[in-house]
Design a protein around this motif. Structure first.
Motif, PDB file in Angstrom:
ATOM      1  N   LEU A  82      37.335  68.703  81.047  1.00 55.55           N
ATOM      2  CA  LEU A  82      37.861  67.365  81.285  1.00 55.55           C
ATOM      3  C   LEU A  82      39.319  67.311  80.845  1.00 55.55           C
ATOM      4  O   LEU A  82      39.735  68.016  79.924  1.00 55.55           O
ATOM      5  CB  LEU A  82      37.066  66.322  80.501  1.00 55.55           C
ATOM      6  CG  LEU A  82      35.614  66.064  80.929  1.00 55.55           C
ATOM      7  CD1 LEU A  82      34.969  65.090  79.958  1.00 55.55           C
ATOM      8  CD2 LEU A  82      35.555  65.521  82.343  1.00 55.55           C
ATOM      9  N   ALA A  83      40.086  66.483  81.516  1.00 54.19           N
ATOM     10  CA  ALA A  83      41.473  66.234  81.129  1.00 54.19           C
ATOM     11  C   ALA A  83      41.648  64.733  80.931  1.00 54.19           C
ATOM     12  O   ALA A  83      40.965  63.923  81.574  1.00 54.19           O
ATOM     13  CB  ALA A  83      42.439  66.746  82.202  1.00 54.19           C
ATOM     14  N   HIS A  84      42.556  64.357  80.034  1.00 52.78           N
ATOM     15  CA  HIS A  84      42.749  62.942  79.742  1.00 52.78           C
ATOM     16  C   HIS A  84      43.276  62.168  80.951  1.00 52.78           C
ATOM     17  O   HIS A  84      43.093  60.954  81.038  1.00 52.78           O
ATOM     18  CB  HIS A  84      43.712  62.791  78.561  1.00 52.78           C
ATOM     19  CG  HIS A  84      43.163  63.325  77.280  1.00 52.78           C
ATOM     20  ND1 HIS A  84      42.095  62.733  76.620  1.00 52.78           N
ATOM     21  CD2 HIS A  84      43.517  64.407  76.535  1.00 52.78           C
ATOM     22  CE1 HIS A  84      41.820  63.421  75.520  1.00 52.78           C
ATOM     23  NE2 HIS A  84      42.660  64.437  75.448  1.00 52.78           N
ATOM     24  N   ASP A  85      43.928  62.885  81.877  1.00 51.66           N
ATOM     25  CA  ASP A  85      44.485  62.218  83.053  1.00 51.66           C
ATOM     26  C   ASP A  85      43.614  62.430  84.295  1.00 51.66           C
ATOM     27  O   ASP A  85      44.101  62.394  85.419  1.00 51.66           O
ATOM     28  CB  ASP A  85      45.908  62.706  83.326  1.00 51.66           C
ATOM     29  CG  ASP A  85      45.973  64.218  83.556  1.00 51.66           C
ATOM     30  OD1 ASP A  85      44.952  64.890  83.329  1.00 51.66           O
ATOM     31  OD2 ASP A  85      47.047  64.712  83.947  1.00 51.66           O
ATOM     32  N   ASP A  86      42.304  62.663  84.089  1.00 54.81           N
ATOM     33  CA  ASP A  86      41.391  62.913  85.203  1.00 54.81           C
ATOM     34  C   ASP A  86      40.260  61.887  85.178  1.00 54.81           C
ATOM     35  O   ASP A  86      39.133  62.191  84.754  1.00 54.81           O
ATOM     36  CB  ASP A  86      40.833  64.339  85.110  1.00 54.81           C
ATOM     37  CG  ASP A  86      39.877  64.663  86.254  1.00 54.81           C
ATOM     38  OD1 ASP A  86      39.921  63.942  87.281  1.00 54.81           O
ATOM     39  OD2 ASP A  86      39.098  65.626  86.130  1.00 54.81           O
ATOM     40  N   PRO A  87      40.531  60.661  85.627  1.00 60.39           N
ATOM     41  CA  PRO A  87      39.474  59.633  85.582  1.00 60.39           C
ATOM     42  C   PRO A  87      38.280  59.973  86.456  1.00 60.39           C
ATOM     43  O   PRO A  87      37.149  59.595  86.138  1.00 60.39           O
ATOM     44  CB  PRO A  87      40.201  58.368  86.081  1.00 60.39           C
ATOM     45  CG  PRO A  87      41.378  58.874  86.857  1.00 60.39           C
ATOM     46  CD  PRO A  87      41.790  60.154  86.170  1.00 60.39           C
TER      47      PRO A  87
END
Length: 233
Positions: A81-86
């Protein structure tokens, strides 16, 4: 660029990286224990992003088919997961909801401390590696699974058929039902699992290790130098 000067070189894996290096005895079991996966029981895994094209919900459905035959079966779904991947977070929540209350479905991400070493351990410990994509580029995770000596059940799309030889190193499937049937078949036949696993590792050794790039470059330079085909072999 003319067709004569066009070269295709598939991706390859590094066998000495943390994700692919051979683990010492007990390392995989140690990782499984850390994440509450019961190492004596059979386990299958998929390593992929949480998105619709990797079909994690379909993987759960296939697992449930197999679990009816093998109640001890466990499933590990690993994704990053990435913080900018909603969208990734949205699909993670869909997976957790679809898991329901099945404690034998382990859904793990990099946010839980799962890195390359842990991915290596899960693939090493799995009876079967799954990559049930419905759309795919090349899918190097397939080569990574084959390199661990495990049969791979993969979606019949993208670059997966370049790596999985149907019926020889694993199976290509087009639906969750087919994936479940193939999973049951492999779990019921240890000899076939070992044979396919050994064949898959050899396919990766021959075609999908970084050392193959050297051959690709030599072939390209010789072709550009105008050498005859017999001199390039």
């Amino acid at each position: 660029m003319s067709e004569a000067n066009r070269f295709i070189a598939p991706p390859a894996i590094d066998p000495l990286s943390a994700k692919n290096v051979t683990l010492s005895p007990g390392e995989a079991d140690s990782v499984l224990k850390r994440f509450s996966v019961d190492s004596p029981r059979p386990m299958v895994c998929q390593v992929s992003r949480f998105d619709p094209w990797k079909d994690p919900l379909g993987v759960i459905d296939a697992y449930r088919m197999a679990k009816e035959r093998y109640p001890e079966l466990q499933l590990v779904l690993v994704g990053s997961l990435a913080h900018d991947d909603p969208e990734g977070e949205e699909w993670l929540q869909k997976v957790l909801k679809h898991r329901s209350r099945d404690a034998d479905i382990h859904v793990l991400t990099n946010m839980d401390g799962v890195g390359n070493h842990e991915v290596n351990a899960f693939q090493e410990a799995a009876k079967v590696v799954i990559q049930k994509s419905t759309r795919e580029g090349f899918g190097l995770v397939v080569s990574e699974g084959l390199w661990k000596g495990r049969p791979v059940i993969g979606g019949n799309c993208g670059g997966i058929p370049l790596q999985v030889r149907d019926g020889e190193t694993g199976y290509l499937v087009d639906s969750s039902a087919e994936c479940g049937e193939r999973l049951i078949e492999l779990l019921s036949d240890e000899d076939t699992c070992r044979r396919m696993g050994a064949a898959g590792r050899e396919v990766v050794r021959e075609h999908f290790l970084l050392t193959r790039y050297l051959h690709d470059y030599v072939r390209m330079f010789r072709t550009l130098a105008g050498l005859r085909p017999s001199e390039r072999d």
